[in-house]
Scaffold this active site. Structure first.
Site, PDB file in Angstrom:
ATOM      1  N   LEU A  38       2.731   1.163  -2.192  1.00 23.96           N
ATOM      2  CA  LEU A  38       1.714   0.276  -2.091  1.00 23.96           C
ATOM      3  C   LEU A  38       1.098   0.686  -0.835  1.00 23.96           C
ATOM      4  O   LEU A  38       1.765   0.467   0.271  1.00 23.96           O
ATOM      5  CB  LEU A  38       2.208  -1.085  -2.338  1.00 23.96           C
ATOM      6  N   ASP A  39      -0.233   1.033  -0.829  1.00 22.07           N
ATOM      7  CA  ASP A  39      -0.993   1.269   0.536  1.00 22.07           C
ATOM      8  C   ASP A  39      -0.715   0.450   1.423  1.00 22.07           C
ATOM      9  O   ASP A  39      -0.682  -0.588   1.278  1.00 22.07           O
ATOM     10  CB  ASP A  39      -2.473   1.403   0.001  1.00 22.07           C
TER      11      ASP A  39
END
EC number: 5.4.99.25
Length: 309
Positions: A38-39
């Protein structure tokens, strides 16, 4: 030993690896793994597998994801989100009607092709795209097939200072870049655009409401109640077909035996998997169609019990 899936509410500014490191430290265990990157600038649902559950990571990464996103139309950025530098600007002179926006969103529903952004962890030529991007190199990226199961606007379109912004929710397949989706929506409306906010609200049937923060994890770790807040492996695999076996077969499964294929799984393709459950209700293994022997199934993963259990 602690076993199960921790539903973490990842904060913005942290990488998925940062989260794994902190969970290991809080719980004093090395057997911890996340279920898909997840960025850093994205917050929300990050399932983290602990103990025996680390064996099922690959079966959780394939789950569909739900996001609440905001798009700003009027300029695009190097990173396709709010953190990048402006690369193209085209002021919106007049409000864009919500009917036009909704019609544009509808065109993305279904199976579509998407080109991954340069600032991403996709590997080409043995190197991650963001490594090329940091060197100022843009390379050709092959498009990938993704699925948009649902996409709809959730707020009115706000027109101000030469931009239009609105929020939308999207249910999509793994590997979908929502920031690239935002850019493509802008193009469909005739303007450069970027994703100005993103939160993952769901991963499979795991929701944000079920998640806990790292601070909350510290508290329950001190209280000794971590187990009560973990998703059991059995529920985490409820997206797979279920095969309930008797005690005789259970002893064979424990030893990784090849088993006759039940008629109900005769249609299985090579990539299909089934979760095998003991009479006690414990998930013992994940089985697959045997690649060379007809009408047989073999273990893809054995979920052994801990020695102390």
């Amino acid at each position: 030993m602690i076993n199960g899936v921790l539903l973490l509410h990842k904060e913005r500014g942290m990488t998925s690896h940062d989260c794994v490191f902190k969970v290991r430290k809080i719980l004093h265990t090395k057997k911890v793994g996340h279920t898909g990157t997840l960025d850093p600038e994205v917050s929300g649902v990050l399932p983290i597998c602990i103990g025996r559950a680390t064996k099922i990571v690959e079966y959780l990464t394939d789950k569909s994801k739900t996001y609440d996103a905001e798009i700003t139309i009027g300029f695009s950025t190097t990173t396709e989100d709010q953190t990048g530098e402006i690369v193209e600007e085209k002021k919106v002179q007049n409000p864009i009607s919500e009917e036009e926006i909704d019609a544009a969103l509808k065109q993305f529903q279904g199976t579509i092709e998407q080109i991954p952004p340069m600032f991403s962890a996709v590997k080409i030529g043995g190197k991650k795209l963001y490594e090329y991007a940091r060197e100022g190199i843009e390379i050709e990226r092959p498009s990938r097939e993704i699925s948009i199961h649902r996409i709809e606007r959730t707020t009115p379109a706000l027109f101000e200072n030469g931009t239009v912004s609105f929020r939308f929710t999207v249910l999509c397949s793994k590997g979908t870049y929502v920031r690239t989706l935002a850019v493509d929506i802008g193009k469909k409306l005739g303007f450069p655009a970027h994703m100005s906010h993103l939160i993952r609200t769901g991963s499979g049937d795991f929701t944000l409401d079920e998640c806990i923060t790292l601070d909350e994890l510290r508290d329950i770790s001190e209280e000794g109640t971590v187990d009560e807040h973990l998703v059991p492996i059995e529920r985490a695999l409820n997206h797979l077909p279920k095969w309930e076996i008797n005690d005789t077969l259970a002893s064979k499964v424990e030893n990784g035996a090849v088993l006759p294929m039940p008629d109900e799984f005769a249609h299985f393709a090579e990539e299909d998997r089934v979760a095998v459950f003991a009479p006690s209700g414990r998930c013992m293994a994940i089985y697959m169609k045997h690649p060379t022997k007809q009408n047989l199934m073999k273990p893809a993963k054995i979920l052994s019990q801990d020695k102390q259990s």
